[in-house]
Structures are given as C-alpha cells and as structure tokens.
Motif scaffolding. Sequence first.
Motif, PDB file in Angstrom:
ATOM      1  N   VAL A   2       5.542  -3.238  -0.792  1.00 47.05           N
ATOM      2  CA  VAL A   2       5.160  -2.609  -2.070  1.00 47.05           C
ATOM      3  C   VAL A   2       3.917  -3.293  -2.652  1.00 47.05           C
ATOM      4  O   VAL A   2       3.016  -2.627  -3.163  1.00 47.05           O
ATOM      5  N   MET A   3       3.859  -4.631  -2.571  1.00 50.21           N
ATOM      6  CA  MET A   3       2.721  -5.377  -3.108  1.00 50.21           C
ATOM      7  C   MET A   3       1.412  -4.954  -2.469  1.00 50.21           C
ATOM      8  O   MET A   3       0.378  -4.865  -3.133  1.00 50.21           O
ATOM      9  N   ASN A   4       1.437  -4.681  -1.168  1.00 48.58           N
ATOM     10  CA  ASN A   4       0.221  -4.254  -0.466  1.00 48.58           C
ATOM     11  C   ASN A   4      -0.356  -2.976  -1.067  1.00 48.58           C
ATOM     12  O   ASN A   4      -1.557  -2.729  -1.006  1.00 48.58           O
ATOM     13  N   LYS A   5       0.525  -2.159  -1.642  1.00 49.42           N
ATOM     14  CA  LYS A   5       0.105  -0.862  -2.185  1.00 49.42           C
ATOM     15  C   LYS A   5      -0.250  -0.917  -3.674  1.00 49.42           C
ATOM     16  O   LYS A   5      -1.085  -0.134  -4.142  1.00 49.42           O
ATOM     17  N   VAL A   6       0.410  -1.820  -4.433  1.00 53.68           N
ATOM     18  CA  VAL A   6       0.269  -1.753  -5.902  1.00 53.68           C
ATOM     19  C   VAL A   6      -0.436  -2.962  -6.526  1.00 53.68           C
ATOM     20  O   VAL A   6      -0.756  -2.928  -7.709  1.00 53.68           O
ATOM     21  N   SER A   7      -0.665  -4.032  -5.754  1.00 53.93           N
ATOM     22  CA  SER A   7      -1.256  -5.239  -6.336  1.00 53.93           C
ATOM     23  C   SER A   7      -2.608  -4.959  -6.988  1.00 53.93           C
ATOM     24  O   SER A   7      -2.860  -5.354  -8.123  1.00 53.93           O
ATOM     25  N   ASN A   8      -3.474  -4.236  -6.279  1.00 55.37           N
ATOM     26  CA  ASN A   8      -4.798  -3.923  -6.834  1.00 55.37           C
ATOM     27  C   ASN A   8      -4.709  -3.049  -8.069  1.00 55.37           C
ATOM     28  O   ASN A   8      -5.504  -3.181  -9.002  1.00 55.37           O
ATOM     29  N   GLU A   9      -3.714  -2.142  -8.082  1.00 51.23           N
ATOM     30  CA  GLU A   9      -3.545  -1.271  -9.252  1.00 51.23           C
ATOM     31  C   GLU A   9      -3.134  -2.102 -10.475  1.00 51.23           C
ATOM     32  O   GLU A   9      -3.559  -1.823 -11.600  1.00 51.23           O
ATOM     33  N   GLY A  10      -2.294  -3.123 -10.230  1.00 55.10           N
ATOM     34  CA  GLY A  10      -1.903  -4.016 -11.327  1.00 55.10           C
ATOM     35  C   GLY A  10      -3.090  -4.788 -11.869  1.00 55.10           C
ATOM     36  O   GLY A  10      -3.263  -4.934 -13.082  1.00 55.10           O
ATOM     37  N   LEU A  11      -3.918  -5.290 -10.953  1.00 56.64           N
ATOM     38  CA  LEU A  11      -5.128  -6.004 -11.383  1.00 56.64           C
ATOM     39  C   LEU A  11      -6.025  -5.108 -12.229  1.00 56.64           C
ATOM     40  O   LEU A  11      -6.537  -5.513 -13.272  1.00 56.64           O
ATOM     41  N   LYS A  12      -6.198  -3.860 -11.773  1.00 58.63           N
ATOM     42  CA  LYS A  12      -7.065  -2.919 -12.494  1.00 58.63           C
ATOM     43  C   LYS A  12      -6.529  -2.631 -13.887  1.00 58.63           C
ATOM     44  O   LYS A  12      -7.297  -2.484 -14.844  1.00 58.63           O
ATOM     45  N   ALA A  13      -5.202  -2.519 -14.009  1.00 60.66           N
ATOM     46  CA  ALA A  13      -4.608  -2.244 -15.326  1.00 60.66           C
ATOM     47  C   ALA A  13      -4.973  -3.347 -16.316  1.00 60.66           C
ATOM     48  O   ALA A  13      -5.323  -3.086 -17.469  1.00 60.66           O
ATOM     49  N   GLY A  14      -4.905  -4.615 -15.851  1.00 59.87           N
ATOM     50  CA  GLY A  14      -5.274  -5.737 -16.719  1.00 59.87           C
ATOM     51  C   GLY A  14      -6.755  -5.765 -17.020  1.00 59.87           C
ATOM     52  O   GLY A  14      -7.175  -5.994 -18.156  1.00 59.87           O
TER      53      GLY A  14
END
Length: 521
Positions: free
Chosen positions: A458-470
């Motif tokens: 899951v992290m491989n798919k959503v980590s960058n999206e989390g960074l972008k949100a911040g």
Amino acid sequence: MAGSSLTAPVGLSPRESQGKPVKNKAADVMLVRAMLSANGIGPMGESKKMDSGLLKSLKTFQKNIGFKNPDQVVDPGGKTEKALKPKFEAQKREAAKVVMVEVKYRGKILQLTEKDHEKMVKEVFAKLDGYMTSLIKNHKSCIDTHQDYLDTAMLKDGVMNAVAQAIIITAGSVNMPDMKIISRSIKATGGLERAIASKDLSKLDKALPEAEAAINAFNAEIQRFLKDFTGSAQTTATVLTITSATCFAVVGALAAPVLVTGAGMSATAAAVTSGASVGVLQSASQELGKHASGMKVTVWGSVQSIVIDGTIGGLTAGIGNKIPLKFCDKMGKAMASKLGSKVAFMSSAQLEKFIANYLAGSGQEVIKGAIGESIKLVGIWMKKGKIPSEKDFDAAVESILYSALLGGMVKNLGGFQKKWAYKNKDMLTGTILPDRFSKLAKSNTIPKTLQAKLWADVMNKVSNEGLKAGHHEIYARATGKESEKQLTDMAAKALLKDKSLQKVIDREMLKAMKKHGIEAK
C-alpha cells in the motif's frame, strides 16, 4: 568525609570465614568504599548497599595485601581495615588542608575549592559578558530616547519643536513612558552593573533575572510610546498638509520618532540624522507623507528623492511603511529563480507566489531590512561619485534578501521537507494504514510478516500522495514565518483530513488484501 573506623563487619554475607556476623551497615559500606578508593581501587560509586562490584574490589585488595584465600570481609580492627587505613587517613589530612567555598547559584548550593570557584566565576562571567553588555546598552538607549522627548518638551530644541511635539501627543492621546517602569529598569541595571563589578556569583544570580525583566519591560514601554507617537505624528502631518515650505518645525519634530521606530536606530543615531540639512529633511518628509497618505509611489522613486548629497540610510526609515505589491512580486520572482533548488517540493511558479505573498505579509520586516541596508549602499556609492541605477538598487536588495530568506524562511521549508518525509511514513504505517485495515478486513489477526508485506504494498502506491497532501497544505496556507515543527504539524493535520487520499488508501488496501488472500468485510 566519612568516619575512620568500622562499627561492624562489612562484606560477603553470610561470611565463609570465622568471625562476627556481617552487618553491612550503610555508613560502614560507604566507609569501605572510601577506603578502597583512597587505595586506588575503583571507581567505587556512592551506593550505601553491598553489591557484587564492591565484593570484587575487596577480593582484589585482599589478594594485593597477601591473602591466599580472600574472604571478602572487612572486620573492625582486622588485617584488611589496618591495610586500608594509612592511605585513607593521609587522604583525609590532605582534604582538611583544602579551603572550600560555598556558593549558591541557580538554586543549588555548591561546595568548591578556591581554585575551582575562581575558575567557575571567570567562566560564568565570560560567557555572560556579551549578553549583559547588550542588556545594559538596551537600557541606556531607552533612557536616551526618553530623554530626547523630555528635552524637546523643556524647549531645549526650540519653542516650535516643543509646540509641535505637544500637538502630536495631545492630538493622538499619546501617553509618555511610565516612570515606574523606567525607575525599575534604572534600579535593576544598577544592580546588574554592581554584580558584574563584584564578580560575585550569588549577586549575579539575583541581579541578572531582575535586570532582564525590568529592561525588557522598559524596552517594550518605549516601543509602545514610539509606535503611538509616530502614528499620531503621521496623522497630524496629513491633517496639517505639511510641505517642504510650510511648518518646517513640525517636520523636524516628526523626523526623529519615525526614524527610531521604523529603522530600529538608537536615539543618538536618530538625533544625529535629524540634524542633517534642511533640504534632505524636507525631501524625506514629503516621501514619508506620500506613503502615510496612500499615494502610489515606487520604492526606487522614494530612494532617489531621499538619498540626496550622499546622505546614508537613516532618513529612509518610513519608506518601508507601505511596500508596493509590484515590488514584492518582482523580488518574489527574482528570489524564486535563486532559491528554487532549496525547496524542491514547490514548482518555480508556486515558490515565486509564496515568496511574494510572504514579503507582502508576515515578511514585511525582512524586506524592509533588505531595502534599508541597500539604501545605505546607495549612499556609499553616491559618496564615491557613482550614480546608481534602479537595476543596481534592485540587485543590492536581492543579494541581502537572498541571505535573509536562505537563513530564515527557506531554511525552515527545507527542514520541513526532510521532517515531513519521515513524518508522512510514520503516520501512514503507524496510524492510518492500521486504522483503515481494521475497518476493511474481516479479521484483524494476521501474522506480522504478512502485515509488513501488506503495508509495503500500500505504501508504494500512496506514500507520494501523502507527501503531496502535506506539501499542498503548506503552499496554500503557510505564511512563511512558521518554524519547521509548525510546518510539519500543519502538513500532518492536512494528511489526516484528506478524504480523497483516504479513498486511494482504501482502494489500494483492498487490492493488497486480495493479493495476499485476506478476506474483506
């Protein structure tokens, strides 16, 4: 130091040799430790209890003095105690010769040798010297500023200046600095000066905190007065429609308070600058008046009008009262191209807008400072016979602004970028993913190895999206004055509230669960 004789046996209990029962009284244990230490065995520590380390040390000492079968027990008056005593007694005699000094410092009572006391005093006063000197200078600067206004009121600067000051104070209902606050600062500063001269730590411990509180209160009171006085002065100037040919006495009275407040100059520097030529003061008053009344003027236009005959900086303090937005935009664009590599999560356009908004908002003092320093350079150039252009001026502002932003706003953004990378990962794996899994899976009991694989997928798919949100939160809401921690906290809150990211996490979590054969609800 401890007594010289044991009251009961100390050591291995129960003892394996003949003799009285081992008691291991606290005072006796401490005495044995001190004796062993005096004989070069140790370090022994300060425990009042018998332990394996002390027993081992006793065994070592008994072997050293010829015991074939050390029993690890010290009997009062026995062979071991007699062997321990000579060096212990010698150490006590030497200690008795040393004069100890008792010092109370930072709430603690310290016992020091005369030599250590002298060293400590020297180090403390040396480390605090610069800070204490600044405190005292701060107090004296405030005294000088207050005295300037008193002198004007007492006609020392002429009748017209006294009248003008009275008009400004009355029209704006300005209260003079509180004499009680001034008296406390005078008293506390005197106490600090006496403590410094005495080289007495106890006196310094009392005097320094008192001086800090009193001088800071005095400084705040002077700043309050200057702010009120300057605001009233600008309003009065507008009402009286002052020009270079009318009521010049009033303009002269306005110059000093504007300078002290706007540029952070000392009262002495302000007084010297205020004594410049009539032509320069008139020009300065006109430019400051334009800003106060909201007229559209450019920074360079004001600089050209005020920097006359090589006059440096001081009279330009009021220019920064209203920095034109176009100038902030111009500096934002210039800074974005230079600082872009330092803030990788923002595009060039985003960084340009962010810096421009910062300079027009919470960064006003930063850009005012850069402009003020650049005007000093313009004055120096003119004294050397060089007529600078607007391009030269802008380049000087850019250079000073670059250093200021690099050490402040950009440093915080860069620090946030690194901290957010770790924080984002910790929040996802430590809180968000486990929480979403518990809501999606039929059973939450799975092996840790499988859980780790699930999180990784899951992290491989959503980590960058989390960074972008911040990152988006910082770009959209930060003012530029926040610390690294404050920026990271802002990003973290945005991550928890991001509904679209939650949907992406749920989708990828269900895919990973299916891949690893975990049944969904």
